[in-house]
Design an enzyme around this catalytic site. Sequence first.
Site, PDB file in Angstrom:
ATOM      1  N   CYS A 256      11.453   8.167  -6.698  1.00  0.00           N
ATOM      2  CA  CYS A 256      10.901   9.412  -7.222  1.00  0.00           C
ATOM      3  C   CYS A 256       9.484   9.203  -7.741  1.00  0.00           C
ATOM      4  O   CYS A 256       8.647  10.102  -7.690  1.00  0.00           O
ATOM      5  CB  CYS A 256      11.792   9.951  -8.346  1.00  0.00           C
ATOM      6  SG  CYS A 256      13.438  10.416  -7.804  1.00  0.00           S
ATOM      7  N   CYS A 428      -7.469   4.124  -5.277  1.00  0.00           N
ATOM      8  CA  CYS A 428      -6.221   4.819  -4.965  1.00  0.00           C
ATOM      9  C   CYS A 428      -5.386   4.806  -6.240  1.00  0.00           C
ATOM     10  O   CYS A 428      -5.924   4.698  -7.340  1.00  0.00           O
ATOM     11  CB  CYS A 428      -5.495   4.175  -3.792  1.00  0.00           C
ATOM     12  SG  CYS A 428      -4.959   2.482  -4.107  1.00  0.00           S
TER      13      CYS A 428
END
Length: 957
Positions: A256, A428
């Site tokens: 998740c 990132c």
Amino acid sequence: MDGGGGGVGRSRKAVERELEKLRAEREELDIRIRLLESELQTGSAAPASPAGEDACGGACQARRGFAQDEALPADMIYRYSRHLLLPDFGVQGQRKLSRSSILVVGAGGLGSPVALYLAACGVGVLGIVDGDDVELNNLHRQIIHQEAYIGRSKVKSAADACRAINSSIQVVEHHHTLKPSNALEVVTKYDIVVDATDNLPTRYMISDCCVLLNKPLISGAALGLEGQLTVYHHNGSPCYRCLFPNPPPVAACQRCSDSGVLGVVPGVIGCMQALEAIKVATGVGEPLSGRMLLFDALSARIRIVKIRGSSPICSICAENSVFTQEDFQKFDYESFTQSPMSDKSAPSLNLLPESARITCTEYKSLIDKGEPHLLLDVRPAHHFQIVSLPRSLNIPLSALAEKLPMLETSLKETMDSSDGQPAVYVVCRRGNDSQSAVQLLREKGFHSSKDIVGGLQSWAHDVDPEFPAESKHHHTKHYSSSATTTTRFLMATHQSNGHGAAAANGRSNGKSNGHAEVATHQGNGHSNGKSNGHVEEVDWKFARAKDGVLATTGAKMSIRAIRFKISASIEENGPRPVLPLAHGDPSVFPAFRTAIEAEDAVAAALRTGELNCYPAGVGLPAARSAVAEHLSKDVPYELTADDIFLTAGGTQAIEVIIPVLAQPGANILLPKPGYPNYEARAAFNRLEVRHFDLLPEKGWEIDIDSLESIADKNTVAIVIINPNNPCGSVYSYEHLAKVAEVARKLGILVIADEVYGKLVLGSAPFIPMGVFGHIAPVLSIGSLSKSWIVPGWRLGWVAVYDPKRILQETKIATSITNYLNVSTDPATFIQGALPQILENTKEDFFKRIIGLLKESAEICYRNIKENKYISCPHKPEGSMFVMVKLNLHLLEEIHDDIDFCCKLAKEESVILCPGSVLGMENWVRITFAIVPSSLQDGLERIKNFCRRHKKKPINGY
């Protein structure tokens, strides 16, 4: 009072911890006292038992609030009155529930509703195990926790919530992560286990543990907007390894924290897990044993699909499994799955030399100095919209190669406003994708590009504490963005460092960067020809190939490689000839010589002198037309030359199709047992493989009922082999029609491997899968190799059966053409001979070959039936092979199928193919495409070998 009552010299925290512990112990004692008083008041206390018999044995033993046939206490009748009114549940159901003990592994999004409802419904003992602390980003889905508990143990928070809702039950706290070293000790104390975790190694571990301790397992998973649920190891249902003996690729799984999840979704699945646990505990209703529930939140749809039963060859739960508790405790689940048990320990990649990287603090200093540069953010666009650093350019990594012109334009604009050559800094989320981006940029000439180490997470940790990154224990309700941060919502999660669990079978959608190692080469202490004692360290980029798929996986998936390994066991210049019963190439035997018409056609084509040139990438037009005409005879519509792509044998046909389908996150359904080249090609192209079973008890039919449960929205194709290699089965019209209907329902194409199409031995005819092309598109693989017994000619084809032109619209046919244009070609003169081969070969040739194979198949099947040490569930009806099970329990000092084959080769000079390479451990594949006399000799040698290795009787019995 000596020992620790005064607390002199102790810190305040130590005293508070001890107080908390003592209060918890006091609370537990109060509960037990109230229970005992209740039993005395109602007269339901059981007679005293002998010491040690049915004793509590600690906090994890299920409470015995009343005897089996006694009435419920008044407080329980009032509390659970709505349960008791249910005719299907009633007093007996509540009694069983209150006498049961259930362990919930994970106090997160799934574990929250599970624990709350089990507590509220009155389970006797509720165990909760988790090693994490509560974080702010948990609260949108982990409803058992509150803001006041942020930074504190999840187990403590969950236990307090459960006690608050029902003070009459026992709640046992396990403040640690479940690991192989402690799992057996914890799980053995409970009746039922609920897996509410979100990572693959833990799923395997919990399932294995439950099998060893014979505990039912309620397994649920939720990711994004989807969820799944099933019950393992209960009433004949499979364990997790039955469905997935090998873990999926790292790239196929996410947590998740990587892909996100709508808070309600784990709530829905968790509630249903609690329901399944109650059903198992009470025996009420029909649990999801052998079935899987699939939940789609967007459409509000729930589907129940059947999953296959317990596997007879499962390495953990099969009757002949040798996996022990000691093996379990030593098993490295993280290495097995190439994934960490905790995302807190998720490793970072190290792909670049130090000169190509810059820390966040160094980058902040660069900003403060006003140095001109371009900041490139390579996260997906929707993650960039959530939060980003100011003045950053967003080009997702997946689109970077094709959007380099955009980067060049932005770089020129930066150059116009500065005096020098500006650098490109790449960021990132965690500093993994940014390294891959820098590698690409440097290859494309952007030599000034550098990676920002640790990405935005490091920025939040080292530079801007207010940056809304994950894994931070916020204690306030309001947050303000710093001057250097553009905040839109929450920190986006992009890179995954391990497997997640979007499904109960460990599968999910999305991407993962997995693991990588940077190889270091040590010099010999010499530099410029002079010895200086210095060891030179060079970052050899190509050295990383040693950990690649070709280096580590290829040989395991190759029949050729395993055959060479077994052949090495044979004694050179032995007294008996070697009998090759491992692979399907009977061309070495004169009886199986190809048709004279085929030889004449090749010779004539070669003598023309016109076929020594390069052919067209997709094949000579005349050859393609001939194949189209040849195949059209057996389907209800005509194929054209455009539907045919010529390849260098059936092997190249596989090599063409798999890369065309191998998109990021995609998966393909392969049969087990099956032809290993498909799995090898999928691995080389990072295409996830999911296996469906062929059922030996049903003539090796496809387990059609399981297909929907293993497929998902990323499934692109299913492979069927008919006539079947390695099982020798031939599928009926009705069976193939069902496959086509399932493919249509799933929206996938069918890859039909039909290279043995003319080699049908029984009464059942060969039905081309193209007959059903109007239902689902079909790519059929055919060749001269098997039917004409000329594997060395290397000529095959891919035929497109697609009357609705779906593969044209989706560019699959175009992609095949493009691939073949940059690939090798089958020999031009063989292509030139193909029209004459197909037209002139007489049916007498095929009748002769099939007659030989029929005779050999009968000999093979009869001899196997007479050998009690091996067994064959189904007589071969086609191809050249039969699968044979080894009855290892009757043999001595034979450990598995590979050991059997190696020792057989050494002692009897007979070569068989181990089932392991085909996906079936402790089976072997035998080819009967050999002259009958040699086959009989080989089977006699196998029988003698088995007798020599049979188990000896003990004490004469």
